[in-house]
Design an enzyme around this catalytic site. Sequence first.
Site, short mmCIF file in Angstrom:
data_model
loop_
_atom_site.label_atom_id
_atom_site.label_comp_id
_atom_site.label_asym_id
_atom_site.label_seq_id
_atom_site.Cartn_x
_atom_site.Cartn_y
_atom_site.Cartn_z
N LYS A 16 17.92 32.77 80.20
CA LYS A 16 17.92 31.37 79.76
C LYS A 16 19.21 30.67 80.20
CE LYS A 16 19.99 32.74 75.36
NZ LYS A 16 19.74 33.05 73.94
N ARG B 190 17.53 30.81 61.36
CA ARG B 190 17.38 29.87 62.48
C ARG B 190 15.88 29.77 62.71
NH1 ARG B 190 20.58 31.19 68.05
NH2 ARG B 190 18.67 32.33 68.44
N HIS C 49 15.99 38.45 65.22
CA HIS C 49 17.27 38.27 65.91
C HIS C 49 18.41 38.42 64.90
CE1 HIS C 49 19.68 37.05 69.28
NE2 HIS C 49 19.93 35.82 68.88
N ARG D 142 16.76 43.04 74.10
CA ARG D 142 16.89 41.76 74.82
C ARG D 142 18.36 41.54 75.18
NH1 ARG D 142 14.42 40.30 69.89
NH2 ARG D 142 16.32 39.17 69.36
N TYR E 217 48.72 14.24 81.18
CA TYR E 217 48.49 13.26 80.10
C TYR E 217 49.12 13.70 78.79
CZ TYR E 217 44.85 11.19 83.09
OH TYR E 217 44.17 10.59 84.10
N CYS F 285 42.79 17.85 82.83
CA CYS F 285 42.20 16.52 83.04
C CYS F 285 40.73 16.65 83.45
CB CYS F 285 42.97 15.77 84.12
SG CYS F 285 44.76 15.77 83.88
N MET F 286 40.10 15.53 83.70
CA MET F 286 38.69 15.54 84.07
C MET F 286 38.44 16.26 85.40
SD MET F 286 36.15 12.28 84.58
CE MET F 286 36.43 11.61 82.95
N ASP F 287 39.34 16.03 86.36
CA ASP F 287 39.11 16.52 87.72
C ASP F 287 40.11 17.57 88.18
OD1 ASP F 287 37.39 14.20 87.90
OD2 ASP F 287 39.24 13.06 88.19
C1 LIG Z 1 20.09 34.41 73.80
C2 LIG Z 1 19.25 35.38 73.06
C3 LIG Z 1 19.36 36.77 73.32
C4 LIG Z 1 20.44 37.37 74.18
O1 LIG Z 1 21.60 37.52 73.41
P1 LIG Z 1 22.90 38.24 74.04
O2 LIG Z 1 23.83 38.30 72.90
O3 LIG Z 1 23.37 37.34 75.13
O4 LIG Z 1 22.46 39.55 74.53
C5 LIG Z 1 18.46 37.62 72.72
N1 LIG Z 1 17.51 37.13 71.88
C6 LIG Z 1 17.41 35.81 71.60
C7 LIG Z 1 16.35 35.35 70.66
C8 LIG Z 1 18.27 34.89 72.16
O5 LIG Z 1 18.16 33.60 71.86
#
Ligand SMILES: *Cc1c(COP(=O)(O)O)cnc(C)c1O
Length: 377
Positions: A33, A132, A164, A220, A263, A310-312
């Site tokens: 992702k 969540r 999760h 995951r 700055y 800075c920005m750049d």
């Molecule tokens: C982003 C995410 C992961 C991966 O987590 P890491 O800590 O980067 O391994 C796994 N499961 C879900 C649901 C996530 O949103």
Amino acid sequence: MTRAEIVVDLAAIRRNVATLKAMAGVAMMTVVKADGYGHGMLESARAAREAGADWLGVATLDEALALRATGDTGRMLCWLTVPADDLAPVLAADIDVTAYTVAELDRIAEAAARAGGAPYRVQLKVDTGLSRGGATLAEWPDVVARARAGEQAGTWRITGIWSHFASSEVPDDPANDEQEKVFEEALAIAADGGLEPEVRHLANSAAAILRPSSRYDLVRCGIASYGLDPAPGLHQVELIPAMTVRAELALVKHVEAGAAVSYGRRWTAAEPTTLGLVPIGYAEGVARRASPGAEVLIEGSRRPIRGTICMDQFVVDLGGDTPAPGSEVLLWGPGTRGEPTAEEWAQATGTISYEIVTRLGGRLSRRHIDSQRETER
Ligand SMILES: *Cc1c(COP(=O)(O)O)cnc(C)c1O
């Protein structure tokens, strides 16, 4: 060389994915992702597949469809939909979608009717304590019942049940034990409700590495696939950071004691020194908060950032050295040449390495290399 670029070594991603898969001993989902955590989603996904990733994981439907559009035909899960999303193309593309609620299952059923070609693949997410996404344990029996009804109607198969962690990078936090316990309860309720998921999964990178009990049928792994340690300091597994960020030194000049830099005049030279100008800033995702604290590598030496980013552009203290303008500036990388790592930038910035690599953008270009195959793609 270009003014500023991200260089991603696909061989490092392959190595990390293979290392993690061998360690976990279960199916591997590589999470790609957010443009592969800033490493390039499509290239990272291809490298992960080559290294044996059984699944790819993404948040949004668009990400999943983009992966399919490149010809990836393997198993793929997405988990963050909104009511306005059209699920039909995703179901038709043979992507596992995740449902949290009965309403979402109803929407999937409606999309499945339009798409034709059922049964589709749906996974259920239970909230075991992160609060969540996912069904709470109170909602779970209704979600299971609706899911089972959809199976009996031939609309879908429930291919996975998952959750999760909230604190997996702190392995001895009792919240982890509690979440595993709730997950077990949810699995038992699902089994009683007649569901027989192909994969049960709970572990992200930190849990995959640190909590063997949480590995179930699949892990995951996101951040660790890119070589960054999800639990800095615990060093349980050998990972290679895949991303290097480099820039071309724009200017070098001498200043006198008392020169105030950038700055707000937040840093003043205590003695005469040389300053270098690096042509990348917060527009590229180099956090303003990284100064003071962060360093870069120029000609083999660490150089502290001075004054406000800075920005750049930002300014580094060369301490009297005079590298030629055009010299390479390494912001972060695997650390093999003495350059800082993304983890060091995270510490200097008061954040986690995830944010350091994922937030990059602006005018940065990105190039993929392969240190094993010595090719550029
Ligand atoms: C982003 C995410 C992961 C991966 O987590 P890491 O800590 O980067 O391994 C796994 N499961 C879900 C649901 C996530 O949103």
